[in-house]
Design an enzyme around this catalytic site. Structure first.
Site, PDB file in Angstrom:
ATOM      1  N   SER A  74      -5.582   0.653   4.636  1.00  0.00           N
ATOM      2  CA  SER A  74      -4.646  -0.469   4.626  1.00  0.00           C
ATOM      3  C   SER A  74      -4.724  -1.234   5.936  1.00  0.00           C
ATOM      4  O   SER A  74      -4.397  -0.705   7.008  1.00  0.00           O
ATOM      5  CB  SER A  74      -3.213   0.038   4.419  1.00  0.00           C
ATOM      6  OG  SER A  74      -2.328  -1.059   4.529  1.00  0.00           O
TER       7      SER A  74
ATOM      8  N   HIS B 238      -7.302  -2.230   1.455  1.00  0.00           N
ATOM      9  CA  HIS B 238      -5.999  -2.587   0.879  1.00  0.00           C
ATOM     10  C   HIS B 238      -5.331  -3.624   1.781  1.00  0.00           C
ATOM     11  O   HIS B 238      -5.257  -3.446   2.994  1.00  0.00           O
ATOM     12  CB  HIS B 238      -5.142  -1.316   0.790  1.00  0.00           C
ATOM     13  CG  HIS B 238      -3.810  -1.481   0.144  1.00  0.00           C
ATOM     14  ND1 HIS B 238      -3.636  -1.467  -1.226  1.00  0.00           N
ATOM     15  CD2 HIS B 238      -2.567  -1.632   0.672  1.00  0.00           C
ATOM     16  CE1 HIS B 238      -2.339  -1.602  -1.511  1.00  0.00           C
ATOM     17  NE2 HIS B 238      -1.668  -1.712  -0.374  1.00  0.00           N
TER      18      HIS B 238
ATOM     19  N   ASP C 105      -1.899  -5.826   2.338  1.00  0.00           N
ATOM     20  CA  ASP C 105      -0.480  -5.903   2.004  1.00  0.00           C
ATOM     21  C   ASP C 105       0.072  -7.285   2.275  1.00  0.00           C
ATOM     22  O   ASP C 105       0.054  -7.758   3.412  1.00  0.00           O
ATOM     23  CB  ASP C 105       0.301  -4.892   2.852  1.00  0.00           C
ATOM     24  CG  ASP C 105       0.104  -3.474   2.363  1.00  0.00           C
ATOM     25  OD1 ASP C 105       0.309  -3.236   1.163  1.00  0.00           O
ATOM     26  OD2 ASP C 105      -0.267  -2.619   3.182  1.00  0.00           O
TER      27      ASP C 105
ATOM     28  N   MET D 257       3.426  -9.512   2.229  1.00  0.00           N
ATOM     29  CA  MET D 257       4.889  -9.393   2.214  1.00  0.00           C
ATOM     30  C   MET D 257       5.533 -10.749   2.490  1.00  0.00           C
ATOM     31  O   MET D 257       5.033 -11.515   3.319  1.00  0.00           O
ATOM     32  CB  MET D 257       5.342  -8.398   3.289  1.00  0.00           C
ATOM     33  CG  MET D 257       4.679  -7.037   3.181  1.00  0.00           C
ATOM     34  SD  MET D 257       5.408  -5.876   4.345  1.00  0.00           S
ATOM     35  CE  MET D 257       4.288  -4.468   4.143  1.00  0.00           C
TER      36      MET D 257
ATOM     37  N   HIS E 153      -2.166  -6.279  -2.522  1.00  0.00           N
ATOM     38  CA  HIS E 153      -0.865  -5.784  -2.985  1.00  0.00           C
ATOM     39  C   HIS E 153       0.209  -6.815  -2.640  1.00  0.00           C
ATOM     40  O   HIS E 153       0.574  -6.970  -1.481  1.00  0.00           O
ATOM     41  CB  HIS E 153      -0.609  -4.429  -2.288  1.00  0.00           C
ATOM     42  CG  HIS E 153       0.728  -3.840  -2.531  1.00  0.00           C
ATOM     43  ND1 HIS E 153       1.218  -2.781  -1.781  1.00  0.00           N
ATOM     44  CD2 HIS E 153       1.703  -4.121  -3.448  1.00  0.00           C
ATOM     45  CE1 HIS E 153       2.409  -2.445  -2.217  1.00  0.00           C
ATOM     46  NE2 HIS E 153       2.747  -3.243  -3.212  1.00  0.00           N
TER      47      HIS E 153
ATOM     48  N   MET F  59       3.745  -7.979  -2.361  1.00  0.00           N
ATOM     49  CA  MET F  59       5.158  -7.578  -2.309  1.00  0.00           C
ATOM     50  C   MET F  59       5.977  -8.859  -2.187  1.00  0.00           C
ATOM     51  O   MET F  59       6.449  -9.228  -1.112  1.00  0.00           O
ATOM     52  CB  MET F  59       5.393  -6.630  -1.126  1.00  0.00           C
ATOM     53  CG  MET F  59       4.872  -5.225  -1.393  1.00  0.00           C
ATOM     54  SD  MET F  59       4.589  -4.286   0.114  1.00  0.00           S
ATOM     55  CE  MET F  59       2.916  -4.806   0.472  1.00  0.00           C
TER      56      MET F  59
ATOM     57  N   MET G 199       4.355   3.478  -5.566  1.00  0.00           N
ATOM     58  CA  MET G 199       4.745   3.469  -4.152  1.00  0.00           C
ATOM     59  C   MET G 199       5.344   4.829  -3.805  1.00  0.00           C
ATOM     60  O   MET G 199       6.269   5.300  -4.472  1.00  0.00           O
ATOM     61  CB  MET G 199       5.770   2.372  -3.865  1.00  0.00           C
ATOM     62  CG  MET G 199       5.243   0.941  -3.932  1.00  0.00           C
ATOM     63  SD  MET G 199       3.781   0.616  -2.909  1.00  0.00           S
ATOM     64  CE  MET G 199       4.367   1.077  -1.279  1.00  0.00           C
TER      65      MET G 199
ATOM     66  N   ASP H 143       0.453   4.772  -2.498  1.00  0.00           N
ATOM     67  CA  ASP H 143       0.532   3.940  -1.286  1.00  0.00           C
ATOM     68  C   ASP H 143       1.807   4.275  -0.526  1.00  0.00           C
ATOM     69  O   ASP H 143       2.905   4.095  -1.048  1.00  0.00           O
ATOM     70  CB  ASP H 143       0.531   2.466  -1.721  1.00  0.00           C
ATOM     71  CG  ASP H 143       0.586   1.481  -0.562  1.00  0.00           C
ATOM     72  OD1 ASP H 143       0.439   1.900   0.604  1.00  0.00           O
ATOM     73  OD2 ASP H 143       0.765   0.278  -0.845  1.00  0.00           O
TER      74      ASP H 143
END
Ligand code: DX5
Ligand code: ZN
Length: 243
Positions: free
Chosen positions: A35, A60, A62, A64, A93, A95, A164, A202
């Protein structure tokens, strides 16, 4: 290349002495997805270079939005900037409170897989279909408080289910062991229904908690802190590859 599986296509499920209704569980080869959140934010490409140098195929990323989770990270421009520098599979991913508004920009930026959470209210099935139309794999994500049953209606239409194992928003949190039964449930449904989505975990994943997830049926392992802080990252990658 990215979705290679072991024993996924042997037709024994329907022809063997086990009987016509016994389904073989799909056993995907393990994939380690470092990540970038835990990497150097002033030099994110160092993270992709590190992963590639170890022979890994995924990373990965992330995303957000400060609404769905109380933190901010990267946007499509970041993904687009990394894309020409790396051949890795970008596991992206989202979010986001309104992920449906952003799947196209992330696909255009070069994401290979786009995963979206089940918790916010929007057209989940339509957005998952749209991600595939855009040429990406799709994934559905569950927070720790969300039961497996919440994603049951979309299981037949996804390439990946992400469980998660921490409340999303920050790296470096403690793995939630109480998520293991949820992983096992999704693994069971996958076998019973003859599905082949990847099952990813994750949050707080290291060589101990990740192995527990593997034993419960997970095949795709996001590792931030544990991987980037590991004394021997090559050994870390080899261990996961051997699961
Ligand atoms: C958490 C993110 C994770 C994070 C995991 O909200 O979704 O991908 O990078 O970090 P670690 O492995 O440190 O828990
Ligand atoms: Zn993540």
């Amino acid at each position: 290349m990215f979705g290679d599986t072991r024993a996924a296509t042997d037709g024994a499920a329907f022809t063997s002495a086990r009987g016509p209704f016994h389904h073989h569980p799909v056993i995907h080869a393990p994939i380690l997805a470092p990540s970038l959140l835990a990497g150097d934010h002033a030099h994110l490409a160092a993270g992709t270079d590190l992963a590639a140098g170890l022979g890994l195929s995924w990373v990965h990323i992330d995303i957000m939005d400060g609404h769905f989770v109380p933190n901010l990270t990267f946007g499509p421009q970041t993904v687009a900037a990394l894309r020409p520098r790396s051949k890795l599979f970008f596991d992206t991913h989202l979010m986001l409170a309104e992920p449906h508004r952003y799947v196209e920009p992330f696909a255009k930026a070069g994401a290979n897989l786009i995963s979206i959470h089940i918790e916010p209210a929007y057209d989940h099935a339509g957005t998952l279909a749209r991600i595939r139309e855009l040429g990406c794999q799709n994934g559905i994500v569950l927070n720790p408080g969300t039961p497996a049953a919440a994603v049951e209606p979309v299981l037949a239409f996804v390439d990946l289910v992400l469980v998660m194992t921490v409340q999303p928003g920050f790296g470096g949190q403690v793995f939630r062991e109480d998520m293991l039964p949820k992983i096992a449930q999704l693994h069971r449904w996958r076998a019973e229904r003859g599905l082949s989505f990847r099952l990813e975990v994750d949050g707080g994943v290291d060589l101990d908690t990740g192995k527990a997830c593997r034993d419960a049926g997970a095949d795709t392992f996001v590792a931030g802190t544990s991987f980037f802080k590991a004394a021997d990252q090559a050994a870390f990658a080899r261990t996961v590859a051997g699961w």
